[in-house]
Design a protein around this motif. Structure first.
Motif, mmCIF file in Angstrom:
data_model
loop_
_atom_site.group_PDB
_atom_site.id
_atom_site.type_symbol
_atom_site.label_atom_id
_atom_site.label_comp_id
_atom_site.label_asym_id
_atom_site.label_seq_id
_atom_site.Cartn_x
_atom_site.Cartn_y
_atom_site.Cartn_z
ATOM 1 N N PRO A 1 0.816 -1.225 0.000
ATOM 2 C CA PRO A 1 0.000 0.000 0.000
ATOM 3 C C PRO A 1 0.845 1.269 0.000
ATOM 4 O O PRO A 1 0.562 2.212 -0.726
ATOM 5 C CB PRO A 1 -0.802 -0.111 1.301
ATOM 6 N N LEU A 2 1.929 1.276 0.779
ATOM 7 C CA LEU A 2 2.762 2.477 0.861
ATOM 8 C C LEU A 2 3.375 2.820 -0.493
ATOM 9 O O LEU A 2 3.368 3.988 -0.899
ATOM 10 C CB LEU A 2 3.880 2.295 1.902
ATOM 11 N N MET A 3 3.886 1.808 -1.200
ATOM 12 C CA MET A 3 4.507 2.072 -2.499
ATOM 13 C C MET A 3 3.474 2.585 -3.508
ATOM 14 O O MET A 3 3.763 3.470 -4.309
ATOM 15 C CB MET A 3 5.177 0.800 -3.046
ATOM 16 N N ARG A 4 2.264 1.995 -3.445
ATOM 17 C CA ARG A 4 1.190 2.477 -4.337
ATOM 18 C C ARG A 4 0.849 3.927 -4.023
ATOM 19 O O ARG A 4 0.690 4.749 -4.921
ATOM 20 C CB ARG A 4 -0.067 1.622 -4.144
ATOM 21 N N GLU A 5 0.748 4.216 -2.716
ATOM 22 C CA GLU A 5 0.404 5.590 -2.322
ATOM 23 C C GLU A 5 1.487 6.571 -2.746
ATOM 24 O O GLU A 5 1.206 7.675 -3.235
ATOM 25 C CB GLU A 5 0.208 5.663 -0.807
ATOM 26 N N LEU A 6 2.763 6.162 -2.566
ATOM 27 C CA LEU A 6 3.870 7.030 -2.988
ATOM 28 C C LEU A 6 3.804 7.264 -4.492
ATOM 29 O O LEU A 6 3.998 8.371 -4.977
ATOM 30 C CB LEU A 6 5.218 6.382 -2.640
ATOM 31 N N TRP A 7 3.523 6.187 -5.216
ATOM 32 C CA TRP A 7 3.427 6.275 -6.681
ATOM 33 C C TRP A 7 2.417 7.355 -7.101
ATOM 34 O O TRP A 7 2.715 8.245 -7.879
ATOM 35 C CB TRP A 7 3.021 4.911 -7.241
ATOM 36 N N TRP A 8 1.197 7.236 -6.561
ATOM 37 C CA TRP A 8 0.143 8.177 -6.970
ATOM 38 C C TRP A 8 0.421 9.587 -6.447
ATOM 39 O O TRP A 8 0.108 10.575 -7.117
ATOM 40 C CB TRP A 8 -1.233 7.693 -6.482
ATOM 41 N N THR A 9 1.009 9.674 -5.249
ATOM 42 C CA THR A 9 1.328 10.996 -4.695
ATOM 43 C C THR A 9 2.377 11.694 -5.564
ATOM 44 O O THR A 9 2.199 12.864 -5.950
ATOM 45 C CB THR A 9 1.856 10.867 -3.247
ATOM 46 N N TYR A 10 3.458 10.979 -5.887
ATOM 47 C CA TYR A 10 4.496 11.579 -6.743
ATOM 48 C C TYR A 10 3.904 11.991 -8.090
ATOM 49 O O TYR A 10 4.187 13.072 -8.599
ATOM 50 C CB TYR A 10 5.640 10.588 -6.979
ATOM 51 N N SER A 11 3.085 11.095 -8.658
ATOM 52 C CA SER A 11 2.493 11.401 -9.964
ATOM 53 C C SER A 11 1.641 12.663 -9.890
ATOM 54 O O SER A 11 1.701 13.520 -10.777
ATOM 55 C CB SER A 11 1.618 10.240 -10.453
#
Lengths: 134, 145
Positions: free
Chosen positions: B41-51
């Motif tokens: 979940p954290l990596m997915r959240e980081l992905w969308w946040t950075y994007s």
């Protein structure tokens, strides 16, 4: 708030931003970006790293601006636009952390969670003050 | 020259608005949601946040180009610094387009090929525009008659 106090606050923000740049490197190891992304398609990995690098570049550029030329952020016109953009940038980051990030991960890292919420909140406040400065 | 640069900035601004709107279509076209399903979940959240923040930066560049062309062509130190930053941003992106991203996994449909060429054209145009803007702001290009 007078100009000199805001210049001081923007310099403080610059130091905090330098800390955030360093924290991004620490996070790479702590949250095992490489291992976590190992099973993904190459493009997914590449986009993650590229976006991460661009975000670090924005933070580093802003740190440079705050430490070297804080008065530019207080100038009429462009300075105000830049400050407003970064006020939105950091304030929204608090919202993202509170409403979007996984509660369980935040609970497991409560100390860092509170610390970064504080950092983002203070940055949001400083840039809001800079944007509203007359 | 200044007038020409201001026209270029308007075109760049509208192109960036188009890019920002088209960006909503990218996750679906490239199947991001499915490809990210295996992440923590954290990596997915980081992905969308950075994007989202990179997308926000593109919107900000569009606002600058459309609303503050006069400031960006003002030949001040601050305008030069901002032009250099944006030039670096798009130069890296153009380099990635040719030498960085491995596009082998992207479906080679006609729409994707057209989108890829349009993006390459946009990035190249932005590099030329902001490169010229840096030269203008640094005083390497004379003001003319």
């Amino acid at each position: 708030m007078n100009t000199e106090s805001l210049v001081l606050l923007l310099r403080l923000a610059g130091l905090m931003l330098c800390g955030l740049v360093a924290a991004n490197h620490v996070a790479t190891g702590r949250f095992r970006y490489h291992e976590n992304l190992a099973g993904c398609e190459v493009m997914v990995r590449q986009i993650f790293h590229v976006h991460c690098a661009y975000i670090v570049a924005i933070i580093a550029g802003l740190a440079l601006l705050c430490l070297g030329w804080p008065r530019l952020l207080l100038a009429d016109g462009m300075g105000r636009v830049l400050s407003a953009f970064f006020a939105l940038f950091w304030t929204s980051r608090v919202t993202v952390q509170l409403l979007y990030y996984d509660r369980e991960t935040r609970r497991r890292n409560r100390g860092w969670d509170v610390f970064f919420l504080g950092v983002f909140g203070v940055l949001g406040l400083i840039f809001t003050l800079a944007a509203l400065h007359r | 020259m200044k007038e020409l640069l201001e026209i270029g900035l308007k075109l760049a601004g509208f192109s960036l608005v188009a890019l920002a709107i088209a960006s909503f279509w990218i996750p679906k076209a490239l199947g991001w949601r499915e490809k990210l399903a295996g992440l923590t979940p954290l990596m997915r959240e980081l992905w969308w946040t950075y994007s989202a923040y990179v997308w926000g930066s593109h919107v900000f560049f569009a606002v600058l180009a459309l609303g503050h062309g006069d400031w960006l062509t003002g030949r001040t130190g601050a305008a030069t610094a901002m032009s250099v930053f944006i030039l670096l941003w798009w130069s890296v992106r153009l380099w990635l387009q040719f030498f960085g991203f491995d596009l082998a996994e992207v479906e080679g449909s006609r729409a994707n090929r057209i989108a890829k060429h349009l993006l390459t054209l946009l990035f190249a145009g932005l590099v030329v525009l902001f490169g010229t803007l840096v030269a203008w702001n640094a005083g390497w290009i004379p003001e003319g008659p």
